[in-house]
Write a protein that holds these residues in place. Structure first.
Motif, PDB file in Angstrom:
ATOM      1  N   LYS A 172       1.073   4.215  -2.925  1.00 53.56           N
ATOM      2  CA  LYS A 172       0.919   5.654  -2.656  1.00 53.56           C
ATOM      3  C   LYS A 172       2.073   6.442  -3.275  1.00 53.56           C
ATOM      4  O   LYS A 172       1.872   7.529  -3.829  1.00 53.56           O
ATOM      5  N   GLU A 173       3.284   5.889  -3.172  1.00 46.63           N
ATOM      6  CA  GLU A 173       4.418   6.535  -3.826  1.00 46.63           C
ATOM      7  C   GLU A 173       4.216   6.548  -5.340  1.00 46.63           C
ATOM      8  O   GLU A 173       4.553   7.533  -6.020  1.00 46.63           O
ATOM      9  N   GLN A 181       6.956   0.997  -8.255  1.00 48.68           N
ATOM     10  CA  GLN A 181       5.855   1.655  -7.547  1.00 48.68           C
ATOM     11  C   GLN A 181       4.858   2.269  -8.534  1.00 48.68           C
ATOM     12  O   GLN A 181       3.639   2.157  -8.359  1.00 48.68           O
ATOM     13  N   GLU A 228       0.822  -1.210   0.000  1.00 46.98           N
ATOM     14  CA  GLU A 228       0.000   0.000   0.000  1.00 46.98           C
ATOM     15  C   GLU A 228       0.858   1.264   0.000  1.00 46.98           C
ATOM     16  O   GLU A 228       0.568   2.230  -0.716  1.00 46.98           O
ATOM     17  N   ALA A 229       1.938   1.248   0.794  1.00 46.25           N
ATOM     18  CA  ALA A 229       2.817   2.418   0.849  1.00 46.25           C
ATOM     19  C   ALA A 229       3.489   2.652  -0.502  1.00 46.25           C
ATOM     20  O   ALA A 229       3.634   3.798  -0.951  1.00 46.25           O
TER      21      ALA A 229
END
Length: 266
Positions: free
Chosen positions: A172-173, A239, A168-169
């Motif tokens: 977001k990036e 990402q 998830e992180a």
């Protein structure tokens, strides 16, 4: 945590970088104290044995004195007086002697008690974290440092053959990267503009994770899609790829009509 698969060369490079974080015991003093104590005991026993042997050789006429010294050291009862310390317990015709513990053994035992008090004070009352939980926490910190160093090197080895979906992180990036670099052609929501719609199931150059990563990395110059490998790191491209993959089925307003071929995941 994301497990990033690296090629052997990257793993070797990361391992070499991690070797600079050499773990040192949080309390080297304890090993020194224990080692010193053992050394002193061994030397002490060796000296006693050597002295007895030399005395026996140099002064054979002092044998009675030597026997007296050994008597004090061991507190044994002469054979002719063993009847005085026989116990009433008899088993299979065997009787037991009620000998005292050897003084040398008792003195060592007393020494361990003194050492135990010193040990407890040193580890529990000196205000430092020398217990096993402290060593464990120290090892966790070292492991975390090594992992950060490994990720720095492993992230640079990501390519179309080992790209993985980010967490998830990471997604977001990827969203941030998309807003900074991609909206001019694909729109803020990925619905397309100059470039194709990224939210449907139709793709011009393949719709798999590896395909999208490859398109970002190498671009499609004949269609106006530039190569991003010189501007984005391999981790950033992973990402961004993960964010684009997360747009599937979002159906934004005013999305561009499908282009390319229907992609069906295998």
């Amino acid at each position: 945590m994301i497990l990033i698969t690296a090629d052997p060369a990257a793993i070797t490079e990361a391992a070499a970088a991690a070797t600079k974080y050499v773990y040192l015991p949080s309390d080297p003093m304890s090993a020194f104290v224990i080692g010193t104590l053992v050394f002193i005991i061994v030397v002490f026993l060796f000296l006693i044995f050597s002295m007895l042997q030399f005395k026996r050789i140099l002064y054979p006429d002092k044998e009675p004195a030597l026997k007296g010294f050994m008597q004090k050291l061991t507190d044994t009862v002469p054979i002719e007086k063993e009847e005085e310390i026989l116990m009433d317990h008899v088993y299979d015709g065997i009787r037991e002697l009620d000998n005292n513990l050897p003084p040398w053994w008792k003195y060592l035992f007393y020494a361990t008690i003194v050492f135990g008090f010193g040990y407890i004070y040193y580890y529990h009352f000196t205000g430092t974290d020398r217990l096993q939980i402290g060593e464990y926490n120290q090892e966790l910190l070292v492991a975390e440092t090594e992992m950060v160093e490994y990720r720095k090197h492993a992230a640079n080895s990501i390519d179309e053959s080992n790209v993985k979906m980010s967490d998830e992180a990471g997604i977001k990036e990827g969203y941030t990267l998309f807003q900074e670099n991609c909206i001019a052609c694909h729109g803020k929501t990925g619905g397309g503009g100059v470039g194709p719609n990224l939210t449907d199931e139709y793709w011009l150059h393949g719709g798999g994770l590896s395909d999208v990563f490859k398109t970002i990395k190498y671009g499609v110059p004949q269609k106006g899609m530039i190569s991003w490998k010189s501007q984005l790191s391999p981790l950033n491209m992973q990402q961004l790829t993960s964010y684009i993959m997360s747009l599937k089925g979002t159906n934004p307003e005013k999305a561009k009509a499908p282009q390319g071929e229907l992609y069906i995941a295998k």
